[in-house]
Design a protein around this motif. Structure first.
Motif, mmCIF file in Angstrom:
data_model
loop_
_atom_site.group_PDB
_atom_site.id
_atom_site.type_symbol
_atom_site.label_atom_id
_atom_site.label_comp_id
_atom_site.label_asym_id
_atom_site.label_seq_id
_atom_site.Cartn_x
_atom_site.Cartn_y
_atom_site.Cartn_z
ATOM 1 N N PRO A 123 0.813 -1.232 0.000
ATOM 2 C CA PRO A 123 0.000 0.000 0.000
ATOM 3 C C PRO A 123 0.847 1.283 0.000
ATOM 4 O O PRO A 123 0.447 2.282 -0.587
ATOM 5 C CB PRO A 123 -0.840 -0.108 1.274
ATOM 6 N N ASN A 124 2.012 1.238 0.639
ATOM 7 C CA ASN A 124 2.886 2.402 0.699
ATOM 8 C C ASN A 124 3.612 2.549 -0.646
ATOM 9 O O ASN A 124 4.396 1.680 -1.039
ATOM 10 C CB ASN A 124 3.880 2.222 1.848
ATOM 11 N N ALA A 125 3.358 3.648 -1.351
ATOM 12 C CA ALA A 125 3.900 3.851 -2.697
ATOM 13 C C ALA A 125 5.429 3.839 -2.729
ATOM 14 O O ALA A 125 6.024 3.263 -3.645
ATOM 15 C CB ALA A 125 3.373 5.164 -3.277
ATOM 16 N N GLU A 126 6.056 4.458 -1.734
ATOM 17 C CA GLU A 126 7.522 4.509 -1.713
ATOM 18 C C GLU A 126 8.132 3.128 -1.480
ATOM 19 O O GLU A 126 9.126 2.769 -2.096
ATOM 20 C CB GLU A 126 8.025 5.506 -0.651
ATOM 21 N N LYS A 127 7.516 2.354 -0.577
ATOM 22 C CA LYS A 127 8.003 0.995 -0.322
ATOM 23 C C LYS A 127 7.832 0.125 -1.568
ATOM 24 O O LYS A 127 8.678 -0.703 -1.874
ATOM 25 C CB LYS A 127 7.261 0.361 0.854
ATOM 26 N N LYS A 128 6.725 0.316 -2.262
ATOM 27 C CA LYS A 128 6.468 -0.452 -3.482
ATOM 28 C C LYS A 128 7.540 -0.150 -4.530
ATOM 29 O O LYS A 128 8.087 -1.058 -5.161
ATOM 30 C CB LYS A 128 5.075 -0.139 -4.042
ATOM 31 N N LYS A 129 7.861 1.128 -4.687
ATOM 32 C CA LYS A 129 8.903 1.524 -5.647
ATOM 33 C C LYS A 129 10.245 0.900 -5.277
ATOM 34 O O LYS A 129 10.972 0.411 -6.133
ATOM 35 C CB LYS A 129 9.043 3.059 -5.683
ATOM 36 N N LYS A 130 10.558 0.926 -3.967
ATOM 37 C CA LYS A 130 11.830 0.359 -3.517
ATOM 38 C C LYS A 130 11.884 -1.145 -3.782
ATOM 39 O O LYS A 130 12.881 -1.663 -4.292
ATOM 40 C CB LYS A 130 12.057 0.652 -2.037
ATOM 41 N N LYS A 131 10.808 -1.855 -3.435
ATOM 42 C CA LYS A 131 10.763 -3.304 -3.656
ATOM 43 C C LYS A 131 10.911 -3.621 -5.149
ATOM 44 O O LYS A 131 11.613 -4.558 -5.530
ATOM 45 C CB LYS A 131 9.448 -3.898 -3.141
ATOM 46 N N PHE A 132 10.242 -2.849 -5.971
ATOM 47 C CA PHE A 132 10.293 -3.027 -7.425
ATOM 48 C C PHE A 132 11.730 -2.854 -7.941
ATOM 49 O O PHE A 132 12.254 -3.709 -8.647
ATOM 50 C CB PHE A 132 9.352 -2.001 -8.080
ATOM 51 N N CYS A 133 12.365 -1.761 -7.533
ATOM 52 C CA CYS A 133 13.733 -1.477 -7.977
ATOM 53 C C CYS A 133 14.720 -2.518 -7.460
ATOM 54 O O CYS A 133 15.568 -3.005 -8.217
ATOM 55 C CB CYS A 133 14.170 -0.077 -7.539
ATOM 56 N N VAL A 146 15.827 0.486 -14.865
ATOM 57 C CA VAL A 146 14.960 0.184 -13.721
ATOM 58 C C VAL A 146 14.276 1.455 -13.225
ATOM 59 O O VAL A 146 13.055 1.479 -13.027
ATOM 60 C CB VAL A 146 15.760 -0.486 -12.576
ATOM 61 N N TYR A 147 15.056 2.537 -13.047
ATOM 62 C CA TYR A 147 14.476 3.764 -12.492
ATOM 63 C C TYR A 147 13.520 4.435 -13.478
ATOM 64 O O TYR A 147 12.479 4.959 -13.075
ATOM 65 C CB TYR A 147 15.582 4.718 -12.031
ATOM 66 N N GLU A 148 13.839 4.380 -14.770
ATOM 67 C CA GLU A 148 12.911 4.933 -15.776
ATOM 68 C C GLU A 148 11.597 4.165 -15.771
ATOM 69 O O GLU A 148 10.515 4.756 -15.808
ATOM 70 C CB GLU A 148 13.529 4.860 -17.182
ATOM 71 N N LYS A 149 11.683 2.831 -15.716
ATOM 72 C CA LYS A 149 10.480 1.991 -15.723
ATOM 73 C C LYS A 149 9.665 2.212 -14.459
ATOM 74 O O LYS A 149 8.437 2.266 -14.501
ATOM 75 C CB LYS A 149 10.885 0.517 -15.869
ATOM 76 N N MET A 150 10.346 2.378 -13.321
ATOM 77 C CA MET A 150 9.647 2.617 -12.058
ATOM 78 C C MET A 150 8.863 3.929 -12.134
ATOM 79 O O MET A 150 7.707 3.983 -11.753
ATOM 80 C CB MET A 150 10.659 2.655 -10.903
ATOM 81 N N LYS A 151 9.493 4.969 -12.689
ATOM 82 C CA LYS A 151 8.803 6.257 -12.833
ATOM 83 C C LYS A 151 7.586 6.128 -13.755
ATOM 84 O O LYS A 151 6.516 6.633 -13.473
ATOM 85 C CB LYS A 151 9.763 7.319 -13.373
ATOM 86 N N GLU A 152 7.803 5.424 -14.850
ATOM 87 C CA GLU A 152 6.734 5.224 -15.845
ATOM 88 C C GLU A 152 5.545 4.484 -15.211
ATOM 89 O O GLU A 152 4.400 4.904 -15.334
ATOM 90 C CB GLU A 152 7.299 4.427 -17.024
ATOM 91 N N LEU A 153 5.831 3.374 -14.518
ATOM 92 C CA LEU A 153 4.751 2.561 -13.931
ATOM 93 C C LEU A 153 4.086 3.259 -12.753
ATOM 94 O O LEU A 153 2.864 3.167 -12.593
ATOM 95 C CB LEU A 153 5.289 1.197 -13.515
ATOM 96 N N SER A 154 4.857 3.952 -11.924
ATOM 97 C CA SER A 154 4.251 4.612 -10.765
ATOM 98 C C SER A 154 3.390 5.812 -11.197
ATOM 99 O O SER A 154 2.376 6.078 -10.609
ATOM 100 C CB SER A 154 5.299 5.031 -9.740
ATOM 101 N N SER A 155 3.787 6.495 -12.262
ATOM 102 C CA SER A 155 2.973 7.615 -12.735
ATOM 103 C C SER A 155 1.712 7.117 -13.438
ATOM 104 O O SER A 155 0.659 7.751 -13.347
ATOM 105 C CB SER A 155 3.777 8.536 -13.667
ATOM 106 N N SER A 156 1.795 5.975 -14.107
ATOM 107 C CA SER A 156 0.621 5.447 -14.809
ATOM 108 C C SER A 156 -0.417 4.911 -13.819
ATOM 109 O O SER A 156 -1.616 4.996 -14.052
ATOM 110 C CB SER A 156 0.997 4.349 -15.808
ATOM 111 N N THR A 157 0.026 4.372 -12.672
ATOM 112 C CA THR A 157 -0.933 3.862 -11.695
ATOM 113 C C THR A 157 -1.498 4.983 -10.819
ATOM 114 O O THR A 157 -2.617 4.893 -10.371
ATOM 115 C CB THR A 157 -0.312 2.772 -10.778
ATOM 116 N N SER A 158 -0.715 6.022 -10.606
ATOM 117 C CA SER A 158 -1.227 7.122 -9.775
ATOM 118 C C SER A 158 -2.197 8.000 -10.542
ATOM 119 O O SER A 158 -3.028 8.668 -9.948
ATOM 120 C CB SER A 158 -0.070 7.971 -9.239
#
Length: 160
Positions: A123-133, A146-158
């Motif tokens: 549920p915590n967005a920052e923890k999710k990003k960290k786990k993903f990376c 990895v960081y580009e994809k994380m930004k892309e996916l986190s912005s698309s879900t938010s």
């Protein structure tokens, strides 16, 4: 450990050992030590295996890279590190990486990243990003991807 193993018996065992799966020099030498062979005998057997094409480091490296990329979905960083750990020469590592096309690599990365992002139940967005990376970096994918994809996916879900 079988000290009564003759040179020819050990050679025969190692021919079989190398024929059913590609091996690197390090694995072969380790196996020979486990069989109780002496250094001079090991050298003789390794030379025989090389001369008869049972042992080929470039072929091993290429096969290793293809398999780990396709089956375990490892990135180039992890593949290079694993090959270096097996004392594979730099030219053979370069040859191994040429087995993975840019398109194939990108497709594997995108699929893996998308699938992992969707399976993370954090549920915590920052923890999710960290786990993903962390997951993708451990798999050996380049950090900028990895960081580009994380930004892309986190912005698309938010923005949903």
């Amino acid at each position: 450990m079988n000290p009564s193993l003759t040179l020819l018996e050990a050679q025969s065992k190692l021919e079989y050992y190398c024929s059913y799966q590609e091996r690197c020099h390090q694995e072969v030498v380790q196996k020979l030590y486990e069989l109780g062979m002496k250094s001079q005998e090991i050298d003789t057997i390794v030379v025989h295996l090389l001369q008869h094409n049972f042992l080929n480091e470039e072929r091993f490296a290429r096969s290793f890279a293809r398999g780990k990329h396709r089956i375990k979905q490892w990135g180039k960083v992890r593949i290079v590190n694993e090959l270096k750990a097996r004392h594979i020469a730099a030219p053979n590592i370069t040859a191994a990486l040429s087995e993975i096309s840019v398109a194939q690599s990108q497709e594997t990365f995108d699929t893996l990243a998308q699938r992992h992002w969707e399976t993370l139940r954090e549920p915590n967005a920052e923890k999710k990003k960290k786990k993903f990376c962390d997951y993708l970096l451990r798999k050996g994918w380049e950090s900028h991807l990895v960081y580009e994809k994380m930004k892309e996916l986190s912005s698309s879900t938010s923005s949903d």
